[in-house]
Write an enzyme that holds these catalytic residues in place. Structure first.
Site, PDB file in Angstrom:
ATOM      1  N   HIS A 188      60.577 -38.368  25.247  1.00 51.39           N
ATOM      2  CA  HIS A 188      60.059 -37.107  26.791  1.00 51.39           C
ATOM      3  C   HIS A 188      60.609 -38.586  27.323  1.00 51.39           C
ATOM      4  O   HIS A 188      60.636 -37.652  28.706  1.00 51.39           O
ATOM      5  CB  HIS A 188      58.299 -37.664  26.758  1.00 51.39           C
ATOM      6  CG  HIS A 188      57.778 -36.781  26.254  1.00 51.39           C
ATOM      7  ND1 HIS A 188      56.995 -37.010  25.475  1.00 51.39           N
ATOM      8  CD2 HIS A 188      57.983 -35.493  26.252  1.00 51.39           C
ATOM      9  CE1 HIS A 188      56.465 -35.126  25.169  1.00 51.39           C
ATOM     10  NE2 HIS A 188      56.642 -34.744  25.772  1.00 51.39           N
ATOM     11  N   ARG A 295      58.440 -19.655  27.103  1.00 50.38           N
ATOM     12  CA  ARG A 295      58.232 -19.860  25.818  1.00 50.38           C
ATOM     13  C   ARG A 295      56.407 -20.425  25.077  1.00 50.38           C
ATOM     14  O   ARG A 295      56.302 -21.460  25.130  1.00 50.38           O
ATOM     15  CB  ARG A 295      59.438 -20.608  24.880  1.00 50.38           C
ATOM     16  CG  ARG A 295      60.231 -19.907  25.003  1.00 50.38           C
ATOM     17  CD  ARG A 295      61.211 -21.436  24.344  1.00 50.38           C
ATOM     18  NE  ARG A 295      62.638 -20.864  24.489  1.00 50.38           N
ATOM     19  CZ  ARG A 295      63.761 -21.410  24.986  1.00 50.38           C
ATOM     20  NH1 ARG A 295      63.447 -21.329  25.960  1.00 50.38           N
ATOM     21  NH2 ARG A 295      64.868 -21.595  24.162  1.00 50.38           N
ATOM     22  N   ARG A 331      57.103 -14.529  27.015  1.00 57.45           N
ATOM     23  CA  ARG A 331      56.870 -14.232  25.451  1.00 57.45           C
ATOM     24  C   ARG A 331      55.610 -15.028  24.267  1.00 57.45           C
ATOM     25  O   ARG A 331      55.014 -16.165  24.677  1.00 57.45           O
ATOM     26  CB  ARG A 331      57.836 -14.803  25.233  1.00 57.45           C
ATOM     27  CG  ARG A 331      58.512 -14.792  22.878  1.00 57.45           C
ATOM     28  CD  ARG A 331      59.940 -15.507  22.915  1.00 57.45           C
ATOM     29  NE  ARG A 331      59.416 -16.431  22.712  1.00 57.45           N
ATOM     30  CZ  ARG A 331      60.785 -17.526  22.977  1.00 57.45           C
ATOM     31  NH1 ARG A 331      61.962 -16.991  21.466  1.00 57.45           N
ATOM     32  NH2 ARG A 331      60.631 -18.952  21.554  1.00 57.45           N
ATOM     33  N   GLU A 430      66.677 -10.303  19.525  1.00 60.12           N
ATOM     34  CA  GLU A 430      67.492 -11.432  18.890  1.00 60.12           C
ATOM     35  C   GLU A 430      68.510 -11.286  17.057  1.00 60.12           C
ATOM     36  O   GLU A 430      68.599 -12.221  16.610  1.00 60.12           O
ATOM     37  CB  GLU A 430      66.731 -12.297  19.541  1.00 60.12           C
ATOM     38  CG  GLU A 430      65.400 -12.478  18.898  1.00 60.12           C
ATOM     39  CD  GLU A 430      64.003 -13.691  19.184  1.00 60.12           C
ATOM     40  OE1 GLU A 430      64.797 -14.534  19.767  1.00 60.12           O
ATOM     41  OE2 GLU A 430      63.414 -13.419  19.003  1.00 60.12           O
ATOM     42  N   ASN A 453      70.849 -17.079  21.159  1.00 60.13           N
ATOM     43  CA  ASN A 453      70.897 -18.199  20.334  1.00 60.13           C
ATOM     44  C   ASN A 453      70.237 -17.776  19.129  1.00 60.13           C
ATOM     45  O   ASN A 453      70.941 -18.243  18.390  1.00 60.13           O
ATOM     46  CB  ASN A 453      69.401 -19.124  20.624  1.00 60.13           C
ATOM     47  CG  ASN A 453      69.527 -19.675  22.249  1.00 60.13           C
ATOM     48  OD1 ASN A 453      70.039 -19.679  22.734  1.00 60.13           O
ATOM     49  ND2 ASN A 453      68.085 -20.466  22.307  1.00 60.13           N
ATOM     50  N   ASP A 454      69.045 -17.158  18.425  1.00 57.89           N
ATOM     51  CA  ASP A 454      68.809 -16.627  17.473  1.00 57.89           C
ATOM     52  C   ASP A 454      70.279 -15.040  17.196  1.00 57.89           C
ATOM     53  O   ASP A 454      70.280 -14.943  16.229  1.00 57.89           O
ATOM     54  CB  ASP A 454      67.784 -15.963  17.104  1.00 57.89           C
ATOM     55  CG  ASP A 454      66.407 -16.933  17.080  1.00 57.89           C
ATOM     56  OD1 ASP A 454      66.822 -18.052  16.085  1.00 57.89           O
ATOM     57  OD2 ASP A 454      65.595 -17.062  17.357  1.00 57.89           O
ATOM     58  N   ARG A 464      71.505 -22.422  13.615  1.00 56.24           N
ATOM     59  CA  ARG A 464      70.965 -23.291  14.855  1.00 56.24           C
ATOM     60  C   ARG A 464      70.927 -24.310  14.539  1.00 56.24           C
ATOM     61  O   ARG A 464      71.228 -25.463  14.925  1.00 56.24           O
ATOM     62  CB  ARG A 464      70.646 -21.793  15.288  1.00 56.24           C
ATOM     63  CG  ARG A 464      69.171 -21.695  15.266  1.00 56.24           C
ATOM     64  CD  ARG A 464      68.006 -21.449  16.382  1.00 56.24           C
ATOM     65  NE  ARG A 464      67.556 -21.554  17.449  1.00 56.24           N
ATOM     66  CZ  ARG A 464      66.717 -21.370  18.354  1.00 56.24           C
ATOM     67  NH1 ARG A 464      66.044 -19.937  18.235  1.00 56.24           N
ATOM     68  NH2 ARG A 464      66.345 -22.039  19.383  1.00 56.24           N
ATOM     69  N   CYS A 501      68.587 -14.463  27.692  1.00 56.62           N
ATOM     70  CA  CYS A 501      67.333 -15.254  28.361  1.00 56.62           C
ATOM     71  C   CYS A 501      68.223 -16.503  26.744  1.00 56.62           C
ATOM     72  O   CYS A 501      67.679 -17.790  26.905  1.00 56.62           O
ATOM     73  CB  CYS A 501      66.096 -15.450  27.959  1.00 56.62           C
ATOM     74  SG  CYS A 501      65.455 -14.456  26.588  1.00 56.62           S
TER      75      CYS A 501
HETATM   76  C1  PEP Z   1      66.751 -17.611  21.666  1.00 60.61           C
HETATM   77  O1  PEP Z   1      66.673 -16.601  20.495  1.00 60.61           O
HETATM   78  O2  PEP Z   1      68.323 -17.178  22.491  1.00 60.61           O
HETATM   79  C2  PEP Z   1      65.369 -17.234  22.623  1.00 60.61           C
HETATM   80  C3  PEP Z   1      65.311 -17.578  23.615  1.00 60.61           C
HETATM   81  O3  PEP Z   1      64.592 -17.668  21.808  1.00 60.61           O
HETATM   82  P1  PEP Z   1      64.279 -19.957  21.269  1.00 60.61           P
HETATM   83  O4  PEP Z   1      65.624 -20.214  21.111  1.00 60.61           O
HETATM   84  O5  PEP Z   1      63.401 -19.815  21.478  1.00 60.61           O
HETATM   85  O6  PEP Z   1      64.159 -18.746  20.187  1.00 60.61           O
HETATM   86 MG    MG Z   2      64.912 -17.181  19.875  1.00 59.64          MG
END
Ligand code: PEP
Ligand code: MG
Length: 543
Positions: A188, A295, A331, A430, A453-454, A464, A501
């Site tokens: 934190h 999220r 989401r 994703e 990201n995914d 990742r 996103c």
């Molecule tokens: C992603 O996968 O890009 C995403 C925005 O979701 P998270 O990073 O929470 O998996």
């Molecule tokens: Mg994701």
């Protein structure tokens, strides 16, 4: 010259006088012949004082410049202080004849070790919060003043670690940056540094000799480096860079209220990614056009049981109201993989990222989706709310969600509750599967938001979470960029909008590409809204 390497938790450069903080070690005494009733009284009094103190920090944070996001930390610490498992542990130890302070220390260490042993890096970092709270209760039991770092002039602080309460009490104009030999980028304290925009480096492992106290230090977040007593020429380079960065930041504030428009008039929306309702304050402060990704699983991660419809509704309603009339996209929960909540009782998996997560859990336990959608529909009556579904791989999955949504609407109507019948339900793109069949999905989803990201992890088969793979994780891989482009084309053919996103949205070297292929929205952390706006406004797509 001293040089240390650690983990950057924010960006930028800081140059200033080094102040080394040595935290006073509190000696915990124990006897086994205490009067348990007296020790219980000492514990409850010490805890009450701690809670009052945390309340005062909460109010101070709310009144401060970043508001809710900081304040949330102290309300979470208060919850830890009042946690029943913690209290039971302390009572059991006191019943064995130990002193209150020994019982708090022992129980705190046990809980802290439990968090430290968890796989999820977010939960692991909560170990430091428990230790901090137990330490504060003990200072109050023992009548010691709470630890305060006194800073008289602007400086860079160094210590083994800082608690969030120490950082929040320092006048931010005097805190140029900080370095800790311990800590973690998920603590934190690190989150606070990001929220406050302070250059900071944690986990240098090595300390700095006390002889360096008062000398000139440099924090270089790009390289994760800390220097003390740099040669004059090197120091000048850093001083110049720090000045240039400060001037650029100041200049970016002038972009507040300006459109995200290229020189030749092409517009794109810039929204924010947030994890709870308090973060919406930061989105407002940074002039985001809306919330592109809330999220919601953080709500589940912070509870020790499934959050009720009412609890969820309060969080969603407050976010929607704060942002109104700007759009908010929440989401549905993405629990599983790297985000585990014990009460879900999920089995350990060999490949959790490819396993039982988010929507896949809901297929077996539809009540989770029903409760969440009911809370979301109710919140939709208070502003501009849309919902999006993560981890979609097929059309039938989207059909399933739309059926559940219809059932929830019917139920709410029967309950006589107000909601927006037409609340848009979009999906995250994703998985490569979703990107490839985005032409089909676009017919049914209200919008797309690309989770890069995914999408990167699944397209490149690169975990990742695995730091060793960072070098081969090519975020500009043509396969990934093609999937993004295909998704945008397919959405537009059906008249649907597409956002991004994932972290790629804030990659300024791709902003032009995203604009050219027609991405409609980019959703980034609050601190990146204005740098992104600056980039967009510098581009001329007609060239
Ligand atoms: C992603 O996968 O890009 C995403 C925005 O979701 P998270 O990073 O929470 O998996
Ligand atoms: Mg994701």
């Amino acid at each position: 010259m001293t040089e240390l390497t650690g983990k950057s938790v924010f960006e930028g450069v800081a140059v200033g006088k080094l102040k080394i903080i040595v935290h006073q070690k509190v000696e915990i005494s124990d006897r086994t012949d205490c009067d348990p009733e007296n020790e219980k009284r000492r514990f409850f009094e010490g805890r009450e004082k701690t809670c009052e103190y945390l309340d005062s920090l909460y109010r101070r944070a709310l009144a401060g410049k970043v508001g809710g996001a900081e304040a949330e930390i102290f309300s979470m610490h208060k919850m830890m202080a009042e946690d029943l498992d913690f209290e039971d542990g302390v009572m059991a130890s006191i019943a064995e004849g130990h002193t209150a302070e020994y019982a708090v220390k022992k129980t705190g260490e046990e809980l802290s070790a439990m968090f430290a042993s968890m796989e999820d890096s977010y939960m692991k970092a909560r170990a430091a919060d428990v230790a901090d709270v137990a330490g504060q209760i003990n200072r109050n039991i023992m009548g010691l003043s709470s630890e305060t770092v006194t800073v008289e002039e602007p400086c860079i602080l160094f210590a083994e670690d800082f608690s969030p309460s120490e950082i929040v009490k320092i006048d931010s104009a005097k805190l140029l940056g900080f370095v800790t030999s311990g800590g973690s980028p998920n603590s934190h304290t690190a989150i606070l540094a990001r929220t406050l925009g302070i250059p900071a480096i944690v986990a240098t492992q090595e300390g700095i000799s006390f002889e360096c106290d008062g000398h000139t230090a440099v924090i270089d977040c790009d390289g994760g480096k800390v220097f003390v007593d740099l040669p004059a020429a090197e120091l000048k380079k850093y001083t110049d860079r720090a000045k240039a960065l400060a001037a650029a930041k100041e200049a970016r504030n002038a972009l507040i209220g300006k459109p995200n428009e290229t020189l030749d008039g092409k517009r794109i929306e810039v929204y924010c990614n947030i994890g709870n309702s308090s973060d919406a304050d930061l989105a407002v402060k940074n002039d985001a056009g809306g919330i592109g990704l809330f999220r919601s699983e953080f709500l589940y991660l912070e509870s020790d049981d499934y959050p009720t419809e009412e609890e969820q509704f309060e969080q969603y309603r407050s976010t929607v109201e704060k942002m109104n009339p700007k759009p908010v996209i929440i989401r549905t929960m993405d629990i599983g993989a790297d985000k585990q909540a014990d009460y879900f009782g999920l089995d350990k998996e060999d490949n959790p990222a490819l396993g039982y997560r988010s929507l896949r859990i809901c297929f077996d336990r539809p009540e989770i989706m029903e409760t969440q959608l009911a809370a979301l529909y109710r919140a939709s009556a208070y502003g501009n709310l849309s919902v999006m579904i993560p981890m979609i791989i097929s059309e039938s999955e989207l059909d399933w969600v739309l059926d559940v949504a219809a059932k929830v609407r019917k139920n709410l109507t029967e309950r006589g509750v107000a909601f927006n019948e037409k609340m848009p339900i979009g999906i995250m793109i994703e998985t490569p599967a979703a990107a490839i069949i985005s032409d089909v999905l676009a017919k049914k989803a209200a919008f797309f938001s690309i989770g890069t990201n995914d999408l990167t992890q699944y397209t490149l088969a690169v975990d990742r979470q695995n730091a060793k793979l960072e070098k081969i994780c090519d975020k500009h891989h043509p396969a990934l960029l093609r999937l993004i482009e295909t998704t945008v084309k397919n959405a537009h053919k059906e008249g649907k909008w597409v956002g991004i996103c994932g972290e790629l949205g804030r990659d300024l070297t791709l902003t032009e590409f995203f604009l050219r292929i027609g991405v409609d929205e980019l959703s980034v952390s609050p601190a990146y809204v204005l740098p992104l706006r600056e980039k967009i406004r510098s581009l001329d797509l007609s060239k």
